[in-house]
Scaffold this active site. Structure first.
Site, mmCIF file in Angstrom:
data_model
loop_
_atom_site.group_PDB
_atom_site.id
_atom_site.type_symbol
_atom_site.label_atom_id
_atom_site.label_comp_id
_atom_site.label_asym_id
_atom_site.label_seq_id
_atom_site.Cartn_x
_atom_site.Cartn_y
_atom_site.Cartn_z
ATOM 1 N N LYS A 61 1.367 -0.990 4.141
ATOM 2 C CA LYS A 61 1.039 -2.322 3.618
ATOM 3 C C LYS A 61 1.893 -3.385 4.302
ATOM 4 O O LYS A 61 1.368 -4.395 4.799
ATOM 5 C CB LYS A 61 1.262 -2.381 2.100
ATOM 6 C CG LYS A 61 0.865 -3.727 1.494
ATOM 7 C CD LYS A 61 1.184 -3.800 0.019
ATOM 8 C CE LYS A 61 2.641 -4.142 -0.204
ATOM 9 N NZ LYS A 61 2.947 -4.466 -1.620
ATOM 10 N N ASP A 73 -2.637 -4.208 -1.527
ATOM 11 C CA ASP A 73 -1.659 -4.424 -2.594
ATOM 12 C C ASP A 73 -2.357 -4.182 -3.933
ATOM 13 O O ASP A 73 -3.498 -3.704 -3.979
ATOM 14 C CB ASP A 73 -1.041 -5.828 -2.507
ATOM 15 C CG ASP A 73 -1.991 -6.931 -2.930
ATOM 16 O OD1 ASP A 73 -3.212 -6.673 -3.090
ATOM 17 O OD2 ASP A 73 -1.517 -8.069 -3.122
#
Length: 239
Positions: A133, A151
């Site tokens: 991420k 997320d």
């Protein structure tokens, strides 16, 4: 490998068409979507993204001006006084773990990459405190390399949209990569995150004013009355 049907029972082709249409609608709804972390270079974005774990972007942005001024290079972070660094980043929470990640990341940059943030996913994920991420945030926003940022908002919306039923972020990333053209990955990530922060909230989404209402299989889990729903919309920067 494309799947034959989506989590909602659609054919893969129908799902691809619906997902791309939803992304186009979000592009019209959020023409200014962007990374809400303040940064001027890849190192600043990398540090800010590490700090953003379990913390709002708004809070991170109040901390980073002083942080970036004191530590302008990877060498500065690598040789930082731990107590002093922790004191600056304390407001972001989990400051001891984050300090460990930042110092370790900076030391690795100095030892293996000449103090420069690498522009490849396979290199970024070898750095302490940097997962896919974080790496995709840096690649997409500092290097212009398309990346999907999974997320909590992104994960929630892809489930509500019935784009995927996967719960592992890496698997979600791979499924969504089959739906949206690669050139759009970074901006699509911003748009989903913005929509999740502003309209499609975790507890009570503002379904009655959602521009995706006609295409969303989860329409109705929040209030559908436009007046009531409008009260739930949150403008401005969020976590």
């Amino acid at each position: 490998m494309l799947r034959d049907v989506s989590p909602g029972g659609e054919s893969q082709l129908a799902l691809v068409r619906r997902a791309r249409r939803m992304d186009r609608i979000l592009a019209e709804a959020y023409p200014d979507a962007h990374c809400e972390l303040d940064f001027r270079d890849p190192l600043e974005l990398l540090v800010a993204t590490i700090l953003s774990a379990q913390c709002t972007d708004k809070r991170v942005n109040t901390v980073t001006p002083a942080l970036f001024m004191k530590y302008p290079t990877a060498e500065d972070y690598a040789g930082a006084d731990r107590a002093e660094l922790e004191g600056i980043i304390r407001p972001t929470g989990f400051f001891r773990a984050k300090a460990n990640s930042i110092i370790g990341m900076a030391q690795a940059l100095c030892e293996r990459f000449g103090g420069e943030v690498p522009g490849r996913l396979k290199d970024l994920v070898t750095l302490p405190g940097v997962g896919r991420k974080t790496a995709n945030v840096v690649l997409g926003n500092a290097f212009g390399v398309p990346g999907i940022t999974v997320d909590t908002h992104f994960q929630r919306l892809t489930h509500r949209f019935h784009w995927t039923s996967e719960t592992d972020p890496v698997k979600i990333e791979r499924v969504v990569a089959e739906l949206i053209p690669k050139r759009d990955w970074t901006m699509m990530s911003h748009r989903l995150i913005w929509h999740g922060r502003r309209v499609c909230h975790a507890r009570t989404p503002a379904c009655g004013v959602c521009p995706l209402a006609a295409l969303c299989p989860s329409y109705g889990i929040g209030p559908t009355d436009p007046v009531q729903a409008a009260k739930l919309v949150r403008p401005g920067p969020f976590s």
